[in-house]
Design a protein around this motif. Structure first.
Motif, PDB file in Angstrom:
ATOM      1  N   ALA A   7     -21.157   9.643  34.730  1.00  0.00           N
ATOM      2  CA  ALA A   7     -20.697  10.948  35.305  1.00  0.00           C
ATOM      3  C   ALA A   7     -21.993  12.038  35.489  1.00  0.00           C
ATOM      4  CB  ALA A   7     -19.540  11.505  34.581  1.00  0.00           C
ATOM      5  N   ILE A   8     -22.205  12.380  36.658  1.00  0.00           N
ATOM      6  CA  ILE A   8     -23.299  13.154  36.455  1.00  0.00           C
ATOM      7  C   ILE A   8     -22.784  14.568  37.369  1.00  0.00           C
ATOM      8  CG2 ILE A   8     -25.520  13.608  38.106  1.00  0.00           C
ATOM      9  CD1 ILE A   8     -25.664  10.368  38.487  1.00  0.00           C
ATOM     10  N   ARG A   9     -23.139  15.747  36.585  1.00  0.00           N
ATOM     11  CA  ARG A   9     -23.099  17.137  36.966  1.00  0.00           C
ATOM     12  C   ARG A   9     -24.512  17.620  37.560  1.00  0.00           C
ATOM     13  NH1 ARG A   9     -20.644  15.293  32.934  1.00  0.00           N
ATOM     14  NH2 ARG A   9     -22.071  16.159  31.349  1.00  0.00           N
ATOM     15  N   VAL A  10     -24.139  18.912  38.225  1.00  0.00           N
ATOM     16  CA  VAL A  10     -25.392  19.623  38.779  1.00  0.00           C
ATOM     17  C   VAL A  10     -24.826  20.803  38.503  1.00  0.00           C
ATOM     18  CG1 VAL A  10     -24.720  19.348  41.111  1.00  0.00           C
ATOM     19  CG2 VAL A  10     -27.039  19.893  40.555  1.00  0.00           C
ATOM     20  N   LEU A  11     -26.004  21.745  38.186  1.00  0.00           N
ATOM     21  CA  LEU A  11     -25.939  23.157  38.192  1.00  0.00           C
ATOM     22  C   LEU A  11     -27.111  23.995  39.036  1.00  0.00           C
ATOM     23  CD1 LEU A  11     -24.850  25.871  36.822  1.00  0.00           C
ATOM     24  CD2 LEU A  11     -26.381  25.501  34.997  1.00  0.00           C
ATOM     25  N   GLY A  12     -26.710  24.813  39.821  1.00  0.00           N
ATOM     26  CA  GLY A  12     -27.834  25.621  40.464  1.00  0.00           C
ATOM     27  C   GLY A  12     -27.894  25.519  42.000  1.00  0.00           C
ATOM     28  N   ASP A  13     -27.094  24.503  42.586  1.00  0.00           N
ATOM     29  CA  ASP A  13     -26.862  24.389  43.946  1.00  0.00           C
ATOM     30  C   ASP A  13     -25.798  24.981  44.599  1.00  0.00           C
ATOM     31  OD1 ASP A  13     -25.077  22.602  42.896  1.00  0.00           O
ATOM     32  OD2 ASP A  13     -25.010  21.124  44.821  1.00  0.00           O
ATOM     33  N   TYR A  14     -25.861  24.919  45.943  1.00  0.00           N
ATOM     34  CA  TYR A  14     -24.578  25.634  46.526  1.00  0.00           C
ATOM     35  C   TYR A  14     -24.027  24.502  47.672  1.00  0.00           C
ATOM     36  CZ  TYR A  14     -27.711  27.151  50.330  1.00  0.00           C
ATOM     37  OH  TYR A  14     -28.807  27.195  51.259  1.00  0.00           O
ATOM     38  N   THR A  15     -22.700  24.545  48.020  1.00  0.00           N
ATOM     39  CA  THR A  15     -22.260  23.936  49.118  1.00  0.00           C
ATOM     40  C   THR A  15     -21.938  24.885  50.143  1.00  0.00           C
ATOM     41  OG1 THR A  15     -20.055  24.220  48.308  1.00  0.00           O
ATOM     42  CG2 THR A  15     -21.257  22.095  47.523  1.00  0.00           C
ATOM     43  N   VAL A  16     -21.989  24.186  51.386  1.00  0.00           N
ATOM     44  CA  VAL A  16     -21.482  25.175  52.690  1.00  0.00           C
ATOM     45  C   VAL A  16     -20.190  25.335  52.415  1.00  0.00           C
ATOM     46  CG1 VAL A  16     -21.440  24.871  55.119  1.00  0.00           C
ATOM     47  CG2 VAL A  16     -23.385  23.756  53.860  1.00  0.00           C
ATOM     48  N   PRO A  17     -19.471  26.726  53.024  1.00  0.00           N
ATOM     49  CA  PRO A  17     -20.321  27.703  53.402  1.00  0.00           C
ATOM     50  C   PRO A  17     -20.933  28.556  52.206  1.00  0.00           C
ATOM     51  CG  PRO A  17     -18.197  28.175  53.439  1.00  0.00           C
ATOM     52  CD  PRO A  17     -18.333  26.855  53.093  1.00  0.00           C
ATOM     53  N   GLN A  42     -28.768  21.752  48.179  1.00  0.00           N
ATOM     54  CA  GLN A  42     -29.416  22.847  48.876  1.00  0.00           C
ATOM     55  C   GLN A  42     -29.099  23.804  47.664  1.00  0.00           C
ATOM     56  OE1 GLN A  42     -27.553  23.454  52.446  1.00  0.00           O
ATOM     57  NE2 GLN A  42     -28.654  21.859  53.447  1.00  0.00           N
ATOM     58  N   THR A  43     -30.277  24.758  47.500  1.00  0.00           N
ATOM     59  CA  THR A  43     -30.216  25.914  46.664  1.00  0.00           C
ATOM     60  C   THR A  43     -31.206  26.904  47.282  1.00  0.00           C
ATOM     61  OG1 THR A  43     -30.474  26.461  44.412  1.00  0.00           O
ATOM     62  CG2 THR A  43     -32.172  24.923  45.126  1.00  0.00           C
ATOM     63  N   TRP A  44     -31.394  27.927  46.633  1.00  0.00           N
ATOM     64  CA  TRP A  44     -32.457  28.755  47.036  1.00  0.00           C
ATOM     65  C   TRP A  44     -33.186  29.428  45.957  1.00  0.00           C
ATOM     66  CZ3 TRP A  44     -27.170  30.053  47.338  1.00  0.00           C
ATOM     67  CH2 TRP A  44     -26.760  31.119  46.629  1.00  0.00           C
ATOM     68  N   TYR A  45     -34.585  29.950  46.076  1.00  0.00           N
ATOM     69  CA  TYR A  45     -35.195  30.176  44.918  1.00  0.00           C
ATOM     70  C   TYR A  45     -34.697  31.527  44.474  1.00  0.00           C
ATOM     71  CZ  TYR A  45     -39.919  30.975  43.090  1.00  0.00           C
ATOM     72  OH  TYR A  45     -40.995  30.899  42.129  1.00  0.00           O
ATOM     73  N   GLN A  46     -34.714  31.615  43.020  1.00  0.00           N
ATOM     74  CA  GLN A  46     -34.225  32.557  42.400  1.00  0.00           C
ATOM     75  C   GLN A  46     -32.540  32.686  42.519  1.00  0.00           C
ATOM     76  OE1 GLN A  46     -36.414  36.155  43.184  1.00  0.00           O
ATOM     77  NE2 GLN A  46     -37.837  35.497  41.606  1.00  0.00           N
ATOM     78  N   LEU A  53     -33.207  23.744  39.059  1.00  0.00           N
ATOM     79  CA  LEU A  53     -31.859  22.980  39.272  1.00  0.00           C
ATOM     80  C   LEU A  53     -31.498  22.181  38.071  1.00  0.00           C
ATOM     81  CD1 LEU A  53     -29.911  22.399  41.793  1.00  0.00           C
ATOM     82  CD2 LEU A  53     -31.403  20.567  42.479  1.00  0.00           C
ATOM     83  N   TYR A  54     -30.295  22.331  37.409  1.00  0.00           N
ATOM     84  CA  TYR A  54     -29.991  21.549  36.281  1.00  0.00           C
ATOM     85  C   TYR A  54     -29.028  20.207  36.551  1.00  0.00           C
ATOM     86  CZ  TYR A  54     -31.831  25.789  34.115  1.00  0.00           C
ATOM     87  OH  TYR A  54     -32.463  26.641  33.805  1.00  0.00           O
ATOM     88  N   ARG A  69     -27.247  13.028  28.583  1.00  0.00           N
ATOM     89  CA  ARG A  69     -28.584  13.593  28.533  1.00  0.00           C
ATOM     90  C   ARG A  69     -28.365  14.615  29.697  1.00  0.00           C
ATOM     91  NH1 ARG A  69     -32.574   8.817  29.508  1.00  0.00           N
ATOM     92  NH2 ARG A  69     -33.965  10.705  29.146  1.00  0.00           N
ATOM     93  N   SER A  70     -29.729  15.437  29.842  1.00  0.00           N
ATOM     94  CA  SER A  70     -29.900  16.527  30.587  1.00  0.00           C
ATOM     95  C   SER A  70     -31.228  16.421  31.067  1.00  0.00           C
ATOM     96  CB  SER A  70     -29.513  17.983  30.375  1.00  0.00           C
ATOM     97  OG  SER A  70     -30.413  18.257  29.156  1.00  0.00           O
ATOM     98  N   ASP A  71     -31.370  17.120  32.368  1.00  0.00           N
ATOM     99  CA  ASP A  71     -32.924  17.184  32.857  1.00  0.00           C
ATOM    100  C   ASP A  71     -32.790  18.483  33.989  1.00  0.00           C
ATOM    101  OD1 ASP A  71     -35.492  17.003  33.262  1.00  0.00           O
ATOM    102  OD2 ASP A  71     -35.447  14.897  33.867  1.00  0.00           O
TER     103      ASP A  71
END
Length: 87
Positions: A7-17, A42-46, A53-54, A69-71
């Protein structure tokens, strides 16, 4: 050959819209030995999560998490970056 799911999770991206998640969101749940998969995130700087992106992932056996685990990867302004998770 292992049939344990991952199971993979992500933090720091965004989805449309342009929906920002302020916590981890589920990205993938599949067998750990499944063929590689590619995602365009997709993400944006700052962004609200900072300059990274985590990723966080669990290996699950018999319904219980046996490994977590994390990266993370730095965000690059005005550019594209490829990042590979190995589990």
């Amino acid at each position: 050959m292992s049939q344990d799911p991952v199971a993979i999770r992500v933090l720091g991206d965004y989805t449309v819209p342009f929906t920002v998640y302020f916590g981890y969101r589920d990205l993938l749940r599949d067998k750990a030995n499944a063929p590689d998969k590619f995602f365009d995130l997709q993400t944006w700087y700052q962004s609200p999560s900072g300059l990274k992106l985590y990723f966080e992932w669990d290996i699950i056996r018999n319904g219980s998490i046996i490994s977590t685990r994390s990266d993370s990867t730095d965000q690059i302004q005005y550019s594209i970056k490829n990042f590979t998770l190995n589990y």
